[in-house]
Design an enzyme around this catalytic site. Structure first.
Site, mmCIF file in Angstrom:
data_model
loop_
_atom_site.group_PDB
_atom_site.id
_atom_site.type_symbol
_atom_site.label_atom_id
_atom_site.label_comp_id
_atom_site.label_asym_id
_atom_site.label_seq_id
_atom_site.Cartn_x
_atom_site.Cartn_y
_atom_site.Cartn_z
ATOM 1 N N GLY A 64 0.783 -1.228 0.000
ATOM 2 C CA GLY A 64 0.000 0.000 0.000
ATOM 3 C C GLY A 64 0.810 1.271 0.000
ATOM 4 N N HIS A 156 24.372 12.303 -18.558
ATOM 5 C CA HIS A 156 23.569 11.294 -17.862
ATOM 6 C C HIS A 156 22.424 10.960 -18.809
ATOM 7 C CE1 HIS A 156 21.964 8.937 -14.696
ATOM 8 N NE2 HIS A 156 21.071 9.801 -14.249
ATOM 9 N N ASP A 178 24.955 11.650 -10.708
ATOM 10 C CA ASP A 178 24.868 10.490 -11.610
ATOM 11 C C ASP A 178 25.482 10.895 -12.941
ATOM 12 O OD1 ASP A 178 23.602 9.048 -9.674
ATOM 13 O OD2 ASP A 178 21.619 9.073 -10.605
ATOM 14 N N ASP A 210 29.159 8.210 -8.038
ATOM 15 C CA ASP A 210 28.080 7.301 -8.421
ATOM 16 C C ASP A 210 28.608 5.871 -8.579
ATOM 17 O OD1 ASP A 210 25.850 6.106 -9.601
ATOM 18 O OD2 ASP A 210 26.160 7.072 -11.556
ATOM 19 N N SER A 248 11.188 11.056 -17.418
ATOM 20 C CA SER A 248 12.214 12.102 -17.306
ATOM 21 C C SER A 248 13.380 11.894 -18.257
ATOM 22 C CB SER A 248 12.748 12.159 -15.867
ATOM 23 O OG SER A 248 13.253 10.897 -15.472
ATOM 24 N N ASN A 249 13.358 10.816 -19.055
ATOM 25 C CA ASN A 249 14.458 10.553 -19.980
ATOM 26 C C ASN A 249 14.236 11.369 -21.258
ATOM 27 O OD1 ASN A 249 16.547 9.542 -21.515
ATOM 28 N ND2 ASN A 249 16.290 7.447 -20.757
ATOM 29 N N VAL A 380 20.057 1.945 -23.094
ATOM 30 C CA VAL A 380 21.408 1.950 -22.535
ATOM 31 C C VAL A 380 21.359 2.651 -21.189
ATOM 32 C CG1 VAL A 380 22.551 1.936 -24.781
ATOM 33 C CG2 VAL A 380 22.066 4.124 -23.660
ATOM 34 N N HIS A 383 24.483 5.408 -16.394
ATOM 35 C CA HIS A 383 25.482 5.406 -15.320
ATOM 36 C C HIS A 383 26.811 4.839 -15.820
ATOM 37 C CE1 HIS A 383 22.475 6.316 -12.179
ATOM 38 N NE2 HIS A 383 21.669 5.610 -12.957
#
Length: 570
Positions: A64, A156, A178, A210, A248-249, A380, A383
């Site tokens: 939950g 990134h 990152d 990272d 967010s990519n 891909v 990182h």
């Protein structure tokens, strides 16, 4: 190699600064021993700087729970010392906790334009003020208290990512954020190698780096290679193309648009977070598309299937995401057909593998062609693998090193990589959330802990669900519940009616009459004994019911359902 299980290690270093009794402390509040909720605190005297404030998605046993954020008790206790929060990039595991943090701490927040654009949308969704957001650009410098911060562009899987070179009274701390080493980034903006080299030449006290891909020995391909893979799939697709990726990519979304344009297709954006990020990136110029390429999802019916691409959320198999609802044939606007080609352009976050696998199975059962997996080249990592980590270490050349951002085995692997490059074992610190890495003029050591941990977000509740509630939910999910209702005369203490049973998730009462009849007799006998012994305290009667019924059910079924006695007053 110093570990926080032993806080006695001390290592000597030289520093070119006046003698100063104040200590520099580096305190991770999240992101160590886990993937997500990245947050690090730097403290010198009464000045505190916070780096990132991310969230983590719940594990399977967090029933939950919607989100997990860091415990910021330490920051609340020292809120008057906080000079600001600086952000490395706009992923949820680095900014996702801020809508909750900023309701408790009123401090300025600094980030690049895309990072703040995404954050602003998140804050507005929760009704949190955006007045404290201050944009900076890669290359800018900023002073907050005793900290002088330089923002350095890195690559990134989202544009506008930066590393941080933070000058303190005891030396420079470098935080990679990152990053990956991408020599052909989609937006054409390369990592600022010149500035990284200059920082390394000026002596760095400590590097935080990272560790997400520290176990990966093979090179991480450029983000641009995904566009080539998209073209290959687009070329053979007969009907609609549906591409699921992280909202967010932005670089990935740009490549979806670019391939769609090459193959004369329109692009519809689906999923609330995907729509929000795409609109923000378009407004800020981080996404570009020829006029007329982007169409509303309600307009796709006006085109042939081979003219449509849908970019959607759901690459992690999230139960309420657009792709999952399509797979379950419950999406209101898109029904999957055997002509559809579906690209899952992501790898599962650890713990999400089962959800992603189930979504793929459902899509395949609907007859769609599903393209997934690293071998297809449609995803891909963002990182750095071991080769890029080695390059970063050689550029920065820190005196001390603390691996961050990763599960414990990743931190260990990164520590060993640093050792292989010649860093003395005693200068490498394996820390954990809450652990204080402390520097003085002559020493560096792990020295104590502050409160850290997790805060669970359940709907609108923040932190009101803890371990006890989670344990109850887990017990209910595994064993079910039995409610025992009995009516007792308050004045005489005599039972008027009952006991009656309600079972949920334990057994179906109508098919277990013998078991429930025996249980009823056991509870009845126990209640009669309470009458005979003049036990009238209701809490004692409830305890008796739980004990008697619990022992009987376990002996009969080897199960331990939750037992809830309810006493009615006659």
């Amino acid at each position: 190699m110093a570990s926080n299980s032993s806080n006695t290690h001390s290592a000597t270093h030289s520093a070119n600064h006046p003698a100063n009794a104040k200590k520099l402390q580096v305190i991770p509040l999240g992101g160590l021993g886990e993937i997500g909720k990245n947050m690090t605190v730097l403290r010198f005297g009464n000045d505190i700087l916070v780096i990132d404030a991310g969230l983590m998605f719940p594990t399977e046993d967090m029933l939950g729970i919607d989100l997990v954020i860091p415990d910021i008790t330490y920051l609340l206790e020292n809120r008057d010392c906080i000079k600001g929060i600086v952000l490395t990039h706009g992923h949820e595991d680095h900014i996702g906790a801020l809508p909750y943090v900023l309701t408790q701490i009123d401090v300025p927040v600094y980030g690049t334009p895309l990072t703040l654009g995404i954050l602003k949308g998140r804050l507005e969704e929760r009704g949190v003020s955006t007045q404290n957001l201050h944009p900076i650009m890669a290359g800018d410098q900023l002073r907050l208290g005793c900290f002088a911060i330089k923002f350095v562009r890195v690559n990134h899987s989202i544009p506008d990512a930066v590393a941080l070179a933070i000058r303190t009274p005891l030396g420079t701390i470098f935080h990679t954020g990152d990053f990956k080493m991408d020599y052909t980034p989609v937006d054409g903006k390369l990592t600022d190698f010149k500035t990284l080299s200059e920082i390394g030449n000026k002596s760095v006290l400590l590097m935080l780096a990272d560790s997400t891909n520290a176990e990966r020995t093979e090179p991480v391909p450029s983000e641009a290679t995904v566009g080539v893979a998209f073209d290959r799939v687009f070329r053979r697709a007969r009907g609609r193309i549906i591409v699921a990726t992280f909202s967010s990519n932005v670089s990935r979304i740009q490549q979806i648009i670019d391939s769609a344009v090459r193959y004369r297709r329109k692009v519809a954006i689906l999923g609330r977070s995907m729509v929000n990020v795409t609109n923000i990136a378009m407004e800020l110029g981080y996404l570009t598309a020829p006029e007329g390429t982007i169409v509303d999802i309600d307009e796709i019916g006006r085109y042939n299937d081979n003219q449509i691409v849908i970019a959607t959320t759901g690459s992690q198999g999230e139960p309420m995401s657009a792709l999952t609802r399509m797979a379950m044939s419950s999406h209101r606007k898109v029904n999957i057909t055997p002509m559809d080609t579906i690209i899952i352009s992501a790898t599962p976050i650890p713990g999400n593998e089962r959800y992603v696998g189930k979504t793929i199975d459902l899509l395949l059962k609907l007859g769609a062609d599903v393209v997934y997996g690293r071998s297809e080249g449609i995803h891909v990592s963002g990182h750095a693998g071991q080769d890029a980590l080695k390059l970063m270490h050689n550029l920065i050349r820190p005196r001390y090193f603390m691996p961050v951002h990763g599960e414990y085995r990743m931190l260990v692997r990164h520590a060993k990589l640093a050792q292989s490059l010649g860093m003395p074992e005693e200068n490498i610190f394996l820390n954990e959330n809450g652990g204080i890495l402390e520097f003085t003029r002559n020493t560096a050591k792990l020295n104590g802990k502050v409160q850290s941990g997790i805060v669970l977000i359940d709907g609108l509740g923040v932190g009101d669900v803890g371990n006890i509630v989670l344990r109850d939910r887990q017990q209910l999910s595994r064993e079910g519940v039995i409610i025992v209702v009995v009516t007792i005369n308050r004045s005489s203490g005599r039972m008027v009616s009952g006991p009656d049973f309600v079972s949920r998730g334990f057994v179906y009462v109508r098919e277990s009459e013998e078991l429930m009849d025996t249980a009823r007799r056991r509870v009845f006998s126990a209640l009669k004994k309470c009458e005979d012994e003049h036990i009238t305290e209701w809490s004692s009667i409830k305890t008796t019911i739980r004990d008697v019924l619990g022992r009987f059910i376990f002996d009969a079924t080897r199960r331990r359902p939750m037992i809830l006695p309810i006493i009615m007053e006659a």
